[in-house]
Design an enzyme around this catalytic site. Structure first.
Site, PDB file in Angstrom:
ATOM      1  N   LYS A 219      -2.980  16.308  11.185  1.00 57.69           N
ATOM      2  CA  LYS A 219      -3.488  14.937  11.176  1.00 57.69           C
ATOM      3  C   LYS A 219      -3.566  14.321   9.782  1.00 57.69           C
ATOM      4  O   LYS A 219      -3.910  13.159   9.645  1.00 57.69           O
ATOM      5  CB  LYS A 219      -4.898  14.895  11.789  1.00 57.69           C
ATOM      6  CG  LYS A 219      -4.999  15.490  13.178  1.00 57.69           C
ATOM      7  CD  LYS A 219      -6.441  15.443  13.660  1.00 57.69           C
ATOM      8  CE  LYS A 219      -6.596  16.203  14.960  1.00 57.69           C
ATOM      9  NZ  LYS A 219      -8.013  16.211  15.399  1.00 57.69           N
TER      10      LYS A 219
ATOM     11  N   GLY B 278      -6.118  12.378  18.621  1.00 58.14           N
ATOM     12  CA  GLY B 278      -6.514  13.247  17.521  1.00 58.14           C
ATOM     13  C   GLY B 278      -7.847  12.831  16.922  1.00 58.14           C
ATOM     14  O   GLY B 278      -8.136  11.648  16.798  1.00 58.14           O
ATOM     15  N   THR B 279      -8.660  13.785  16.585  1.00 62.26           N
ATOM     16  CA  THR B 279      -9.934  13.589  15.888  1.00 62.26           C
ATOM     17  C   THR B 279     -10.175  14.853  15.081  1.00 62.26           C
ATOM     18  O   THR B 279      -9.624  15.897  15.433  1.00 62.26           O
ATOM     19  CB  THR B 279     -11.113  13.430  16.873  1.00 62.26           C
ATOM     20  OG1 THR B 279     -11.180  14.599  17.667  1.00 62.26           O
ATOM     21  CG2 THR B 279     -10.915  12.218  17.785  1.00 62.26           C
ATOM     22  N   THR B 280     -10.899  14.933  14.076  1.00 59.09           N
ATOM     23  CA  THR B 280     -11.726  14.014  13.329  1.00 59.09           C
ATOM     24  C   THR B 280     -11.236  14.061  11.880  1.00 59.09           C
ATOM     25  O   THR B 280     -10.809  15.113  11.411  1.00 59.09           O
ATOM     26  CB  THR B 280     -13.213  14.453  13.424  1.00 59.09           C
ATOM     27  OG1 THR B 280     -13.616  14.437  14.786  1.00 59.09           O
ATOM     28  CG2 THR B 280     -14.139  13.597  12.589  1.00 59.09           C
TER      29      THR B 280
END
EC number: 3.4.25.1
Length: 279
Positions: free
Chosen positions: A84, A51-53
């Site tokens: 996230k 996962g990003t950002t």
């Protein structure tokens, strides 16, 4: 921990023995195999969704923490609507970057750690104490990080003692740093940080701060393939959370979409124009 098949109406002795107010210490003593860092992994590099950002910025009266919705696995998009950013407790939140499955599990353990402390001690940990607890959890995952399963979160919250929002960033060894003004982590962090550097001011309003983080994610997605920008067709927008003295609040999809659409509309009008006008 093994189930008590001979039900006597009593809890196992481990639950009745006085000890540390840390739930991680309790697990380490009685069921260490349940801790993520103690699991055995196959040899070699393990590939899993990442996962990003994650981005965050402070404003007078609180802090904003936000994240895009894309998870990748190599050069493939593994998930388009992953979450996230999670509340850690009433006055703090954590955004995850890195191995998605382990990161979500770490967040759940962190939430339980804070709740356990509050129930045992009858009081909440200070924001500094929460940041230190998260640092310890990340450090315990170092073995997995060395095999490619790193978790690098961004932690933010409202400090009731100092009466302001604060942001903490980490490295894979659990090293903790307090960030001032704004911060970003994940593969698109370089581009997001550059955008925030241009737009950040000390006197941002809450609305301007939420616009800033969405703009930073938009700019990161423009240059980083692992970061997902606002997806109007699928109605997938960044998760944006605000933490003030009133507690944690997540913006609704309608609120997030309005911010994203305003940014997209202005970018269409001025594709190479001054971004400061967005605020």
């Amino acid at each position: 921990m093994e189930a008590n098949t001979r039900s006597t109406g009593r809890l196992p002795a481990a639950f009745l023995t006085p000890g540390s107010s840390s739930f991680m210490d309790f697990l380490s003593a009685h069921s260490p195999d349940l801790l993520p860092g103690n699991r055995k992994l196959p040899e070699g590099i393990v590939e899993a969704p990442h996962g990003t950002t994650i981005v965050a910025t402070t404003f007078p009266g609180g802090v904003v923490l936000a994240g895009d919705r894309r998870a990748t696995m190599g050069n493939m998009i593994a998930q388009r609507d992953i979450e996230k950013v999670f509340p850690a407790d009433e006055y703090s939140a954590v955004g995850i970057a890195g191995t998605a499955g382990l990161a979500v599990e770490m967040v759940k353990l962190f939430q339980l750690e804070l709740e356990h402390f509050e129930k045992v001690e009858g009081a909440q940990l200070s924001l500094e104490g929460k940041a230190n607890r998260l640092s310890t959890m990340i450090r315990s995952n170092l073995g997995m990080a060395m095999q490619g399963l790193a978790v690098v979160p961004l932690f933010a919250g409202y400090d009731l003692d100092r009466e302001r929002g604060r942001i903490f960033s980490y490295d894979v060894t659990g090293g903790r740093s307090e960030e001032h003004g704004y911060a970003a982590t994940g593969s698109g962090s370089l581009f997001a940080r550059g955008a925030m550097k241009k737009l950040y001011r000390d006197d941002l309003t809450e609305q301007q701060a939420t616009t800033l983080v969405v703009q930073a994610l938009y700019d990161a997605a423009d240059d980083d393939s692992a970061t997902g920008g606002p997806d109007v067709a699928r109605r997938i927008y960044p998760i944006v959370t605000v933490i003030t003295e009133d507690g944690f609040r997540r913006l609704t999809d309608t609120e997030s979409s309005e911010i994203a659409r305003s940014i997209l509309e202005r970018r269409l009008e001025q594709p190479d124009g001054p971004r400061a006008a967005l605020l």
